[in-house]
Every structure is written in C-alpha cells, then in structure tokens.
Design a protein around this motif. Structure first.
Motif, PDB file in Angstrom:
ATOM      1  N   TYR A 208       8.397   4.313   4.845  1.00 25.39           N
ATOM      2  CA  TYR A 208       7.432   4.089   5.930  1.00 25.39           C
ATOM      3  C   TYR A 208       7.714   2.778   6.639  1.00 25.39           C
ATOM      4  O   TYR A 208       7.809   1.727   6.010  1.00 25.39           O
TER       5      TYR A 208
ATOM      6  N   TYR B  12       0.827  -1.216   0.000  1.00 23.73           N
ATOM      7  CA  TYR B  12       0.000   0.000   0.000  1.00 23.73           C
ATOM      8  C   TYR B  12       0.861   1.267   0.000  1.00 23.73           C
ATOM      9  O   TYR B  12       0.487   2.276  -0.585  1.00 23.73           O
ATOM     10  N   ALA B  13       1.993   1.199   0.699  1.00 29.95           N
ATOM     11  CA  ALA B  13       2.851   2.388   0.802  1.00 29.95           C
ATOM     12  C   ALA B  13       3.807   2.509  -0.383  1.00 29.95           C
ATOM     13  O   ALA B  13       4.516   3.494  -0.496  1.00 29.95           O
ATOM     14  N   SER B  14       3.829   1.517  -1.257  1.00 27.97           N
ATOM     15  CA  SER B  14       4.723   1.551  -2.422  1.00 27.97           C
ATOM     16  C   SER B  14       4.041   2.277  -3.580  1.00 27.97           C
ATOM     17  O   SER B  14       2.808   2.325  -3.639  1.00 27.97           O
ATOM     18  N   PRO B  15       4.835   2.803  -4.503  1.00 25.27           N
ATOM     19  CA  PRO B  15       4.228   3.506  -5.638  1.00 25.27           C
ATOM     20  C   PRO B  15       3.663   2.551  -6.680  1.00 25.27           C
ATOM     21  O   PRO B  15       4.131   2.505  -7.818  1.00 25.27           O
ATOM     22  N   VAL B  16       2.702   1.748  -6.272  1.00 21.41           N
ATOM     23  CA  VAL B  16       2.024   0.830  -7.200  1.00 21.41           C
ATOM     24  C   VAL B  16       0.517   1.047  -7.105  1.00 21.41           C
ATOM     25  O   VAL B  16       0.004   1.402  -6.049  1.00 21.41           O
ATOM     26  N   GLN B  17      -0.147   0.836  -8.223  1.00 21.43           N
ATOM     27  CA  GLN B  17      -1.614   0.952  -8.247  1.00 21.43           C
ATOM     28  C   GLN B  17      -2.218  -0.269  -7.565  1.00 21.43           C
ATOM     29  O   GLN B  17      -1.608  -1.351  -7.580  1.00 21.43           O
TER      30      GLN B  17
ATOM     31  N   PRO C 142      -0.672  10.152  -5.003  1.00 25.57           N
ATOM     32  CA  PRO C 142       0.006   9.206  -4.112  1.00 25.57           C
ATOM     33  C   PRO C 142       1.175   8.448  -4.743  1.00 25.57           C
ATOM     34  O   PRO C 142       2.144   8.188  -4.082  1.00 25.57           O
ATOM     35  N   LEU C 143       1.083   8.140  -6.045  1.00 23.35           N
ATOM     36  CA  LEU C 143       2.132   7.290  -6.624  1.00 23.35           C
ATOM     37  C   LEU C 143       3.484   7.990  -6.685  1.00 23.35           C
ATOM     38  O   LEU C 143       4.493   7.459  -6.233  1.00 23.35           O
TER      39      LEU C 143
ATOM     40  N   ILE D 170      10.315  -2.285  -6.151  1.00 27.19           N
ATOM     41  CA  ILE D 170       8.897  -1.900  -6.137  1.00 27.19           C
ATOM     42  C   ILE D 170       8.745  -0.389  -5.898  1.00 27.19           C
ATOM     43  O   ILE D 170       7.724   0.198  -6.232  1.00 27.19           O
ATOM     44  N   HIS D 171       9.795   0.224  -5.348  1.00 29.22           N
ATOM     45  CA  HIS D 171       9.775   1.677  -5.164  1.00 29.22           C
ATOM     46  C   HIS D 171      10.415   2.413  -6.337  1.00 29.22           C
ATOM     47  O   HIS D 171      10.684   3.615  -6.245  1.00 29.22           O
TER      48      HIS D 171
ATOM     49  N   VAL E 108      -1.207   5.085   3.002  1.00 22.99           N
ATOM     50  CA  VAL E 108      -1.754   3.730   3.184  1.00 22.99           C
ATOM     51  C   VAL E 108      -3.255   3.832   3.443  1.00 22.99           C
ATOM     52  O   VAL E 108      -4.031   3.006   2.982  1.00 22.99           O
TER      53      VAL E 108
ATOM     54  N   ALA F 224       1.584   8.208   5.005  1.00 25.64           N
ATOM     55  CA  ALA F 224       2.252   7.270   4.087  1.00 25.64           C
ATOM     56  C   ALA F 224       1.351   6.874   2.925  1.00 25.64           C
ATOM     57  O   ALA F 224       1.731   6.037   2.109  1.00 25.64           O
TER      58      ALA F 224
ATOM     59  N   LYS G 247       4.822   8.583  -3.175  1.00 30.14           N
ATOM     60  CA  LYS G 247       5.281   7.436  -2.390  1.00 30.14           C
ATOM     61  C   LYS G 247       6.759   7.128  -2.605  1.00 30.14           C
ATOM     62  O   LYS G 247       7.384   6.508  -1.764  1.00 30.14           O
ATOM     63  N   GLN G 248       7.288   7.540  -3.750  1.00 31.71           N
ATOM     64  CA  GLN G 248       8.720   7.319  -3.977  1.00 31.71           C
ATOM     65  C   GLN G 248       9.559   8.179  -3.045  1.00 31.71           C
ATOM     66  O   GLN G 248      10.720   7.888  -2.803  1.00 31.71           O
TER      67      GLN G 248
END
Lengths: 240, 310
Positions: free
Chosen positions: B78, A87-92, B69-70, B101-102, B50, B48, B73-74
C-alpha cells in the motif's frame, strides 16, 4: 514479540539519531547534577540522606523527561503521515503501542542509569548501601514506566506532539496533586486519592531504600491500564 | 482477486463511500478515477485494512479484510497519498525495516531490498537519508516500500503526484512492469498515466461507482465523442459554419484566431475526421491540421466525474 522489537528498535534509533534525544539526555544529566551538587551535598549529611535526596530529585527529572520522550511516540507518526505504514503492516495495534512504549522506556532507562555516577560519588566520602541504591533505581524505573505509559496514552490521543506534551503534562500533574486532594478530602475519598497519587505514597519508600510489593504493583498497574487505554485509542482510530 | 461488495464508510453523518461494489481480477491493472473528495483514498485505505468500513465487505484473495487483516496484510502493498517515510533513516535501512515488519525473514531481507531498489532505480541512493531525497526519489521510495515484501496486490494512491514528466514516464513504465505479477489498483489525477497503464477504469463520484470499463467502453457510453482539433487557413466564421454543418459534431469553439490561421475545437468522435476534412475543403478553406485533442481523456474524465454523461 518480533514486531514489538522491530518497532521499538526503529523508534529508539530515531531518538538517538535526532537532536531531541540528546537534548533530553543532556538536560536530565545537567539538572540532576546541579540539584545533586546544590542540595544533596549541602552541609554535612549522612550518606543515606544524600542518596535519598538524590532519588527524590531524580524522580522529578524522570517524570518530566518521560513526558518529553513519550509525547512524540505516536503523535509524531500521525503528524509525519507515517502511521499508515504501521496500520497497513501485519502487526497488532498492541504491538505498535508496546513497541513505542518500550523504546521510550529503554531510552529513559539509559538516561537514568547514566546518573549512577552521582550516587557512586558518595562512596568517596561515605558509605552507600547497595540495597538502597538498587531500591532507588528500581523506583525510578517503575516511575519512568508509569510516566512513559501516560505519555504514550497522551500521544495516542493527540494529533500533534505539542498537544500530546500538554495533555501528558496535565495528566501527570493530575496524578501528582491527587496527594494534595487526599489531604483535604473526607474518607473514604482521602484514602482513594492518596493511593492514586503517583509519587508521595508510592515513591517515597523506594527513595529511602524500601521496596513494598504494593508500590511495585501500583506502578505496574498504572502502566498496564494506560497502555491498554492507548491500544484502545489506536484501535479506535481505524474507525475514523 | 479483489472483491468489494456494498462498501460504505461514514465520517460522522457524511458518507465518504456509499454502497461501492466492484471486482478486480488477478493480474489486472485498474485505474481508480475521481475528483478530490470522491472517496478514492478512503476506499484504498479500507482495502489496505488501514480503516474499517461502516458496512460492506472487502475480500482480497478470498479473505475478508475486516476479519483476517494480519495474514491479509502480507499480501498487500500500500502506498498512501503521502508516502510514509522516516526521514532519519537511510533508504536501505527504511526498506529493510518495512520488509521485516511485513514478515520477510531476516535471511531474505537484503536480497529483497536489493531487488526492489533495482526495480525502482534506487540503488544509487541506498545509503542516502530519506529526508535528504528529492520529491521524485521520495515517491519512488514510497513505491518501493509497497513492493519490498513481494505482495500480490498493490494499492497505489496517486503514485505520480508531484512528479516531473520524466519521472512520470518512469513511474508509468514501472506500473506496466507490474502488470503480469501483481493485481494493481491505482488512483491518479494524471489521466494519460491511467489511460496508458491500466486495463480498465473505475470511476467514482461522491462515494459511488458511476462507471467502469475500458477507456474505449467509457467513451462509447458517452456517445463516442471527444475533441477534434482543426486548424485551417481562412476566416473563423466560415470554418465554424463548415464544422457545424457536419452531422455528429456537437459543439464547435474557436480556440484561437491569428492572422489567417484559425484553430477550432470540435466536440466530435474521432471517426468523424474524414467528414470534417471534406467539409473544410468544400467550404474553400485550407486544412492545415486535423488531430484528436490531447484533452480527450480529460474531457471524458470530467464528464464522468462531474455527472454530465449520457
């Protein structure tokens, strides 16, 4: 797409890296093998008939295995407290759902393809139409796709794997018995239930070596609807 | 920079966070204090991205968390209260996955993993399965996953939870090292850690911000008092009476009385120690020890978080 691949790769490695994945693999191969020996090879039969029976048995193990494979996909992350990482990662959210789905489907495809030695055994004493073989496996993969999507949806809804498994199993049974409902319902509901049923109307042609575009579209549509619903559930979790 | 304005989050009819507003400047290390259920974790989750807020806005580096958010988030690292770890992966595999993933490019991933392992002292367990690690190492891996993609903002929810004293010192040192390069918001119940590592404190109670400032500013706000520990040789009633006679001493309790040695805790400002010493000597008692209580910050924390300040 990169994120989908990353999530799917991690999930797939987790499946083959834990005992559960190997237990499912062994169980599917063992049950398919037993059914193949007990029923498909029983007496003197034509090769096409044996192959049809094999795909019929395999569809059952595929559906059950799909629920076991997919019940962990999101519920386990929730149970283990790892979902906040995604959820906190930059993914949809759709990337999370698709990554999980493709991992489950890839694993199940691998398991299903490992059963290929059984129809190839028929070649020893008979003839196998490769068209029939291809149609049957296409049907199994489409059925697996729909069932993994169903399991992913259940896994998105449930807090634990067990609940996800029960929920997925219940939904699967619901879609299977729709066929029975179609036999007792009046038109136009009879037609609706028959078209909705996961197996009878749509899988039987595949097991006989016949591919209808209608059936391909049905399985793809079921997959899409359930993955769409799973994505909405994952999105909704951000509000709670 | 973190800007929070009118942040509210409802769980059903209950407001976990209500009308919360604060600012954290770039490069600042801020402690987030509050009792369990005060709304710290909910706030960090919203920061964050979330969780989504019921109302209010959160801007990080000028971007709205709810709208972008995308890309945002980079820039955020968190660490949830429970580190999100995959037990079946090795530490190296796990950190590589988190970096990828980041959005860290594949060519830079090995160096990013190596750097964060060096920083968090994880090189020795690079090939170990996460599931086989001790609690302290797991917590470190949790911090490493928050750092591996090089975020400018770090949100750490109880990073020292469950650590032993040696590990707490290491964590404190790590947090200090982040001071210049990151904007950090860290929640913790381990108050010495907050006091020693943070530039400023935010105190939250029942979802609302009740105080903010440096430790000294908060202490001043509460009348500048704390606990002064006094150990004397003599009678307990005489010592208690002597301390009560000092102007500014609010409360005196006898902590222990063994043979002729008495320990008293006086609710008084640190600056009153000379007056307390004179009063003890004037009462004909021998002063053995005069010190600032170790529970000074705990006392401050409890008064702020339980709503008994002022």
């Amino acid at each position: 797409m990169r994120n989908v691949v990353l999530i799917a790769r991690r999930e797939l490695l987790a499946m083959v890296g834990t005992m559960a994945g190997w237990v499912i693999l062994a169980a599917v191969l063992a049950v398919d093998g037993l059914l193949f020996n007990s029923f498909a090879l029983e007496g003197i039969r034509r090769s096409a008939e044996v192959l049809t029976r094999f795909f019929y048995f395999s569809s059952g193990t595929t559906m059950v295995a799909a629920i076991f494979v997919s019940m962990r996909l999101l519920a386990e992350e929730r149970q283990a407290g790892t979902l906040p990482l995604l959820y906190a990662s930059p993914v949809q959210d759709v990337d999370i759902v698709l990554g999980k789905f493709f991992a489950g489907l890839a694993f199940l495809c691998g398991v299903t393809l490992l059963t290929a030695y059984m129809p190839l055994l028929i070649l020893i004493h008979g003839k196998v139409s490769f068209g029939h073989l291809a149609a049957g496996y296409l049907g199994l993969l489409l059925l697996a796709s729909a069932c993994v999507a169903l399991g992913t949806f259940a896994s998105a809804l449930a807090r634990t794997q067990i609940v996800a498994g029960i929920l997925g199993g219940a939904m699967l049974v619901g879609l299977l018995v729709a066929w029975q409902l179609s036999r007792v319902a009046e038109p136009p509901f009879a037609g609706f239930f028959a078209a909705l049923a996961l197996h009878n109307l749509h899988f039987v042609p595949f097991q006989s070596g016949v591919v209808h575009l209608r059936d391909v579209a049905y399985y793809l549509l079921v997959t899409w609807v359930l993955l769409f619903a799973a994505t909405r559930v994952v999105e909704a979790r951000r509000w709670r | 920079m973190i800007q929070v304005d009118g942040l509210t989050k409802y769980y059903g009819a209950r407001a976990a966070v209500h009308d919360l507003s604060f600012r954290i400047s770039t490069g600042e290390v801020v402690g987030f204090l509050g009792l369990n259920g005060a709304g710290k974790t909910t706030t960090l989750k919203i920061l964050a991205a979330v969780l989504l807020p019921s109302s209010g806005t959160v801007r990080i580096d000028g971007m709205d968390v709810a709208r972008a958010p995308l890309s945002l988030k980079q820039r955020i690292g968190y660490l949830p209260e429970q580190p999100p770890l995959y037990d079946e992966m090795t530490v190296g595999e796990y950190l590589r996955f988190v970096a990828e993933i980041h959005g860290v490019p594949a060519s830079r991933t090995p160096s990013a993993v190596e750097a964060v392992e060096e920083r968090t002292a994880l090189r020795a367990v690079h090939r170990e399965l996460v599931g086989a690690l001790s609690h302290g190492y797991r917590q470190r891996v949790g911090v490493a996953q928050a750092l591996v993609h090089g975020p400018s903002v770090l949100l750490l929810d109880e990073p020292s939870k469950g650590l032993d004293p040696a590990q707490i010192i290491e964590m404190r040192s790590l947090l200090r090292s982040l001071r210049t390069t990151h904007t950090v918001l860290v929640s913790s119940h381990i108050l010495p850690e907050i006091a020693q590592t943070c530039d400023r404190l935010l105190v939250i109670r029942d979802g609302e911000l009740v105080a903010q400032g440096t430790e000294h500013e908060l202490e001043q706000r509460l009348g500048g008092s704390g606990t002064v520990v006094v150990q004397v040789r003599g009678s307990a009633p005489a010592a208690e009476a002597a301390l009560r006679g000092v102007p500014g001493v609010k409360q005196v309790t006898v902590a222990s009385a063994e043979e002729d040695r008495v320990e008293l805790h006086a609710d008084a400002a640190e600056g009153l120690r000379p007056a307390i010493a004179r009063a003890v000597v004037a009462a004909g008692l021998d002063l053995v020890r005069l010190d600032v209580g170790q529970d000074r910050l705990e006392s401050l924390f409890l008064r702020l978080t339980r709503g008994t300040e002022g």
